[in-house]
Scaffold this active site. Structure first.
Site, PDB file in Angstrom:
ATOM      1  N   ASP A  33      -4.168   2.589  -7.842  1.00  0.00           N
ATOM      2  CA  ASP A  33      -4.456   1.508  -6.904  1.00  0.00           C
ATOM      3  C   ASP A  33      -5.967   1.302  -6.766  1.00  0.00           C
ATOM      4  OD1 ASP A  33      -3.866  -0.499  -5.123  1.00  0.00           O
ATOM      5  OD2 ASP A  33      -3.630   0.840  -3.406  1.00  0.00           O
ATOM      6  N   ASN A  81       4.228  -7.377  -8.214  1.00  0.00           N
ATOM      7  CA  ASN A  81       3.027  -7.901  -8.866  1.00  0.00           C
ATOM      8  C   ASN A  81       3.260  -9.243  -9.549  1.00  0.00           C
ATOM      9  OD1 ASN A  81       1.837  -4.602  -9.866  1.00  0.00           O
ATOM     10  ND2 ASN A  81       1.420  -5.778  -8.021  1.00  0.00           N
TER      11      ASN A  81
END
Length: 304
Positions: A33, A81
Site C-alpha cells: 500500500d 481497484n
C-alpha cells in the site's frame, strides 16, 4: 537521499536484526500500500509511484530468497481497484503485464526455482494481462523452491462466497452430502494458489487493517501482522526484518504458552498417563523460562 551516517546506521541495524533471527515464516503475504501517496509526496504522477513500487517488489523477492522463505503472496490488484481512474488502471495493467513477462524470463527466477501463479478472478482482467499470466505460469510451473502468488482482481469476500456457492450447489445436486462438508471441502473450492497457511501479513502505508486479504489462509491460521508507516516504494530490508521479528516474537510467545500449559497438564494427570504427557511436554521444554525448565528437569527427568 540519506546521509552517509544514516546509511551506515541502517546497514548496521539490518545486520543486527538478521543476526537475531532464529527462524523465518514459511508464507508471507504482503499488502503493498502507498504507491499513490508516495507519488503525491514526491510531487510526481501516480504512474511513477507504481513504477517505484515495482522495484521494491523485486527487492522483496530477493530478500525472501536470501532468508529461505518458501511462499510469498502479493496483493497486487483488488476487485475494488477496478473503480480507479481508467488511465491509472491501464498503467497498472501495463506494468503487471511487463513485470510478469520479465520475471518469467529472468535468470534469477529460474535459478531460485520460483513458481509464479496468479490468484483471483483473473477472467475480469484484460486479455493481454491474462496472456502474460499464462506465459509466466507456464514458464515456471516446474519449480517449487519459492511459490510466488500474485493476487490480481482478488477479493477475500468474493473468494469465500464463491466457495460457499459451490458447496451449496454440490449439496443441491446431491453430489455432496451435507454431513461431509468440512474445512477441506471449502479449501478445495478456493482460488487455486497458496499451498500453505499464511504465517505473516505485512502492510505498508500506515493503515492498520488487512483488507480481508486471504481470510481463509491468514485468519484461520491466526497469522502474525506487521503494520508499518513507510509507503511501499520506501519499504526497506530493515523493515522486512522487523516484520519477521514480529512473527518470531509471536511464535516464541506461543511456544512458551503451550509449554506452560503442558507443564500444568503433566502435574494434573494420573500416573498411568504420565509417559505420554512427558513426551508432549518434552517438545516444548526449551520454550519454558529457565527457572521452570530447571524445576521441570528435576521433577520429571526431561533433560538430555
Amino acid at each position: 537521499m540519506l546521509s552517509r551516517g544514516k546509511r551506515l546506521g541502517y546497514a548496521a541495524y539490518e545486520r543486527l536484526l538478521q543476526w537475531e533471527l532464529s527462524g523465518t515464516p514459511d508464507h508471507v503475504a504482503v499488502i503493498m500500500d502507498g504507491n499513490r501517496r508516495y507519488a503525491e509526496k514526491q510531487g510526481t504522477k501516480k504512474q511513477e509511484g507504481h513504477k517505484e513500487g515495482a522495484q521494491t517488489t523485486e527487492a522483496l523477492l530477493n530478500w525472501c530468497d536470501e532468508l529461505g522463505i518458501r511462499e510469498v503472496t502479493l496483493y497486487t490488484f483488488s476487485t475494488e481497484n477496478f473503480d480507479r481512474d481508467p488511465e491509472e488502471r491501464e498503467h497498472i495493467f501495463d506494468l503487471v503485464e511487463q513485470k510478469l513477462r520479465t520475471f518469467a524470463d529472468a535468470d534469477r527466477v529460474h535459478e531460485a526455482g520460483v513458481c509464479i501463479r496468479a490468484i483471483g478472478e483473473t477472467e475480469m482482467l484484460p486479455e493481454r494481462v491474462r496472456d502474460a499470466i499464462d506465459y509466466a505460469e507456464g514458464r515456471t510451473a516446474q519449480y517449487d523452491q519459492l511459490n510466488l502468488n500474485i493476487a490480481l482482481a482478488y477479493g477475500g469476500r468474493a473468494e469465500l462466497l464463491g466457495a460457499a456457492r459451490d458447496v451449496a450447489a454440490a449439496v443441491e445436486n446431491e453430489t455432496l452430502d451435507p454431513t461431509d462438508v468440512s474445512a477441506e471441502t471449502i479449501e478445495e473450492r478456493l482460488y487455486e494458489g497458496p499451498t500453505r497457511d499464511v504465517d505473516l501479513i505485512v502492510r505498508t502505508g500506515g493503515d492498520e487493517r488487512t483488507s480481508n486479504f486471504l481470510p481463509w489462509h491468514a485468519n484461520g491460521n491466526e497469522a502474525a501482522t506487521f503494520f508499518c508507516t513507510p509507503y511501499w516504494p520506501e519499504f526497506r530490508k530493515v523493515d522486512f526484518l522487523r516484520a519477521i521479528r514480529t512473527y518470531q516474537n509471536r511464535e516464541d510467545s506461543w511456544r512458551t504458552t503451550r509449554a506452560e500449559r503442558s507443564l500444568a497438564l503433566v502435574r494434573a494427570i494420573e500416573q498411568s498417563e504420565l509417559p505420554t504427557a512427558k513426551r508432549m511436554l518434552g517438545r516444548f521444554r526449551d520454550a519454558l523460562p529457565s527457572t521452570e525448565r530447571e524445576q521441570l528437569d528435576e521433577e520429571y527427568d526431561l533433560a538430555d
